[in-house]
Write a protein that holds these residues in place. Sequence first.
Motif, PDB file in Angstrom:
ATOM      1  N   ARG A  46       0.849  -1.202   0.000  1.00 13.53           N
ATOM      2  CA  ARG A  46       0.000   0.000   0.000  1.00 13.53           C
ATOM      3  C   ARG A  46       0.883   1.249   0.000  1.00 13.53           C
ATOM      4  O   ARG A  46       0.574   2.237  -0.660  1.00 13.53           O
ATOM      5  CB  ARG A  46      -0.933  -0.027   1.206  1.00 13.53           C
ATOM      6  N   GLY A  47       1.992   1.190   0.726  1.00 14.18           N
ATOM      7  CA  GLY A  47       2.907   2.327   0.773  1.00 14.18           C
ATOM      8  C   GLY A  47       3.468   2.687  -0.592  1.00 14.18           C
ATOM      9  O   GLY A  47       3.588   3.865  -0.931  1.00 14.18           O
ATOM     10  N   GLN A  48       3.787   1.676  -1.385  1.00 18.51           N
ATOM     11  CA  GLN A  48       4.290   1.924  -2.740  1.00 18.51           C
ATOM     12  C   GLN A  48       3.237   2.669  -3.570  1.00 18.51           C
ATOM     13  O   GLN A  48       3.559   3.634  -4.255  1.00 18.51           O
ATOM     14  CB  GLN A  48       4.661   0.598  -3.408  1.00 18.51           C
ATOM     15  N   ARG A  49       1.995   2.232  -3.476  1.00 21.28           N
ATOM     16  CA  ARG A  49       0.915   2.912  -4.203  1.00 21.28           C
ATOM     17  C   ARG A  49       0.728   4.346  -3.703  1.00 21.28           C
ATOM     18  O   ARG A  49       0.496   5.274  -4.486  1.00 21.28           O
ATOM     19  CB  ARG A  49      -0.390   2.133  -4.076  1.00 21.28           C
ATOM     20  N   LEU A  50       0.823   4.536  -2.385  1.00 25.09           N
ATOM     21  CA  LEU A  50       0.640   5.879  -1.820  1.00 25.09           C
ATOM     22  C   LEU A  50       1.762   6.825  -2.244  1.00 25.09           C
ATOM     23  O   LEU A  50       1.519   8.013  -2.499  1.00 25.09           O
ATOM     24  CB  LEU A  50       0.558   5.801  -0.294  1.00 25.09           C
ATOM     25  N   LEU A  51       2.979   6.323  -2.335  1.00 22.02           N
ATOM     26  CA  LEU A  51       4.100   7.159  -2.785  1.00 22.02           C
ATOM     27  C   LEU A  51       3.836   7.671  -4.206  1.00 22.02           C
ATOM     28  O   LEU A  51       4.165   8.821  -4.521  1.00 22.02           O
ATOM     29  CB  LEU A  51       5.414   6.385  -2.706  1.00 22.02           C
ATOM     30  N   ALA A  52       3.231   6.836  -5.041  1.00 24.22           N
ATOM     31  CA  ALA A  52       2.856   7.273  -6.389  1.00 24.22           C
ATOM     32  C   ALA A  52       1.667   8.223  -6.329  1.00 24.22           C
ATOM     33  O   ALA A  52       1.658   9.273  -6.990  1.00 24.22           O
ATOM     34  CB  ALA A  52       2.537   6.057  -7.257  1.00 24.22           C
ATOM     35  N   GLN A  53       0.666   7.882  -5.538  1.00 21.43           N
ATOM     36  CA  GLN A  53      -0.559   8.696  -5.438  1.00 21.43           C
ATOM     37  C   GLN A  53      -0.252  10.116  -4.963  1.00 21.43           C
ATOM     38  O   GLN A  53      -0.815  11.087  -5.484  1.00 21.43           O
ATOM     39  CB  GLN A  53      -1.525   8.029  -4.457  1.00 21.43           C
ATOM     40  N   PHE A  54       0.629  10.256  -3.974  1.00 19.62           N
ATOM     41  CA  PHE A  54       0.957  11.583  -3.450  1.00 19.62           C
ATOM     42  C   PHE A  54       2.062  12.263  -4.263  1.00 19.62           C
ATOM     43  O   PHE A  54       2.540  13.325  -3.885  1.00 19.62           O
ATOM     44  CB  PHE A  54       1.348  11.490  -1.976  1.00 19.62           C
ATOM     45  N   GLN A  55       2.465  11.640  -5.362  1.00 16.65           N
ATOM     46  CA  GLN A  55       3.433  12.192  -6.302  1.00 16.65           C
ATOM     47  C   GLN A  55       4.771  12.531  -5.649  1.00 16.65           C
ATOM     48  O   GLN A  55       5.382  13.563  -5.940  1.00 16.65           O
ATOM     49  CB  GLN A  55       2.847  13.388  -7.034  1.00 16.65           C
ATOM     50  N   CYS A  56       5.215  11.663  -4.769  1.00 15.25           N
ATOM     51  CA  CYS A  56       6.504  11.862  -4.105  1.00 15.25           C
ATOM     52  C   CYS A  56       7.653  11.862  -5.116  1.00 15.25           C
ATOM     53  O   CYS A  56       8.701  12.456  -4.885  1.00 15.25           O
ATOM     54  CB  CYS A  56       6.720  10.792  -3.032  1.00 15.25           C
ATOM     55  N   GLY A  57       7.421  11.189  -6.248  1.00 14.98           N
ATOM     56  CA  GLY A  57       8.423  11.143  -7.301  1.00 14.98           C
ATOM     57  C   GLY A  57       8.629  12.469  -8.011  1.00 14.98           C
ATOM     58  O   GLY A  57       9.546  12.605  -8.811  1.00 14.98           O
ATOM     59  N   ALA A  58       7.807  13.469  -7.733  1.00 17.79           N
ATOM     60  CA  ALA A  58       8.033  14.797  -8.303  1.00 17.79           C
ATOM     61  C   ALA A  58       9.327  15.404  -7.761  1.00 17.79           C
ATOM     62  O   ALA A  58       9.921  16.272  -8.396  1.00 17.79           O
ATOM     63  CB  ALA A  58       6.856  15.715  -8.001  1.00 17.79           C
ATOM     64  N   CYS A  59       9.754  14.923  -6.593  1.00 17.90           N
ATOM     65  CA  CYS A  59      10.985  15.436  -5.984  1.00 17.90           C
ATOM     66  C   CYS A  59      12.024  14.351  -5.716  1.00 17.90           C
ATOM     67  O   CYS A  59      13.204  14.662  -5.596  1.00 17.90           O
ATOM     68  CB  CYS A  59      10.676  16.136  -4.667  1.00 17.90           C
ATOM     69  N   HIS A  60      11.588  13.097  -5.587  1.00 21.18           N
ATOM     70  CA  HIS A  60      12.497  12.025  -5.153  1.00 21.18           C
ATOM     71  C   HIS A  60      12.594  10.902  -6.168  1.00 21.18           C
ATOM     72  O   HIS A  60      11.631  10.624  -6.887  1.00 21.18           O
ATOM     73  CB  HIS A  60      11.991  11.406  -3.839  1.00 21.18           C
ATOM     74  N   GLN A  61      13.734  10.231  -6.161  1.00 22.34           N
ATOM     75  CA  GLN A  61      13.872   8.954  -6.856  1.00 22.34           C
ATOM     76  C   GLN A  61      13.451   7.871  -5.880  1.00 22.34           C
ATOM     77  O   GLN A  61      13.947   7.832  -4.746  1.00 22.34           O
ATOM     78  CB  GLN A  61      15.328   8.706  -7.244  1.00 22.34           C
ATOM     79  N   ILE A  62      12.523   7.032  -6.318  1.00 23.11           N
ATOM     80  CA  ILE A  62      12.040   5.945  -5.464  1.00 23.11           C
ATOM     81  C   ILE A  62      11.925   4.707  -6.345  1.00 23.11           C
ATOM     82  O   ILE A  62      11.120   4.688  -7.278  1.00 23.11           O
ATOM     83  CB  ILE A  62      10.674   6.264  -4.828  1.00 23.11           C
ATOM     84  N   PRO A  63      12.723   3.675  -6.073  1.00 19.09           N
ATOM     85  CA  PRO A  63      12.669   2.473  -6.900  1.00 19.09           C
ATOM     86  C   PRO A  63      11.260   1.878  -6.971  1.00 19.09           C
ATOM     87  O   PRO A  63      10.542   1.825  -5.972  1.00 19.09           O
ATOM     88  CB  PRO A  63      13.618   1.499  -6.188  1.00 19.09           C
TER      89      PRO A  63
END
Length: 133
Positions: A46-63
């Motif tokens: 669920r955390g992986q999906r939430l990292l995408a949902q909250f667009q954390c990748g706009a600032c971070h690299q996340i495998p």
Amino acid sequence: MRNSPSHRATLWRSSLCLLAVLAAGCDSRDTPQPPASAGTIGNAERGQRLLAQFQCGACHQIPQVPAARSHVGPSLAHMGKQSYIAGQFPNQPETLVRWIVDPQSMQPGTAMPAMGVSPDQARDMAAYLYGLP
């Protein structure tokens, strides 16, 4: 007598007491502990999906998080191996959860914005990040 067994025993006890006092007074930043295993924090999937949902990748690299390839903020690829969060807070699960929920309350003026993540969602995000190889 300075070299008597009772004197040596007294010195030994005093030395142990001094070490205990010094250890108790150490800042937790001096000896960061590794974070808890991902499974004890939240749901990593669920955390992986939430990292995408909250667009954390706009600032971070996340495998393995779609579109999380930015270099604006630090890479989160090895979060579980880092000693500190934001360079100053011991890397512990509840600290990471607090950071994700409200980074400004921990470090006013940080570039990390509050994204409206709930504590439960942040626990799941932390579980994913700590579970990365």
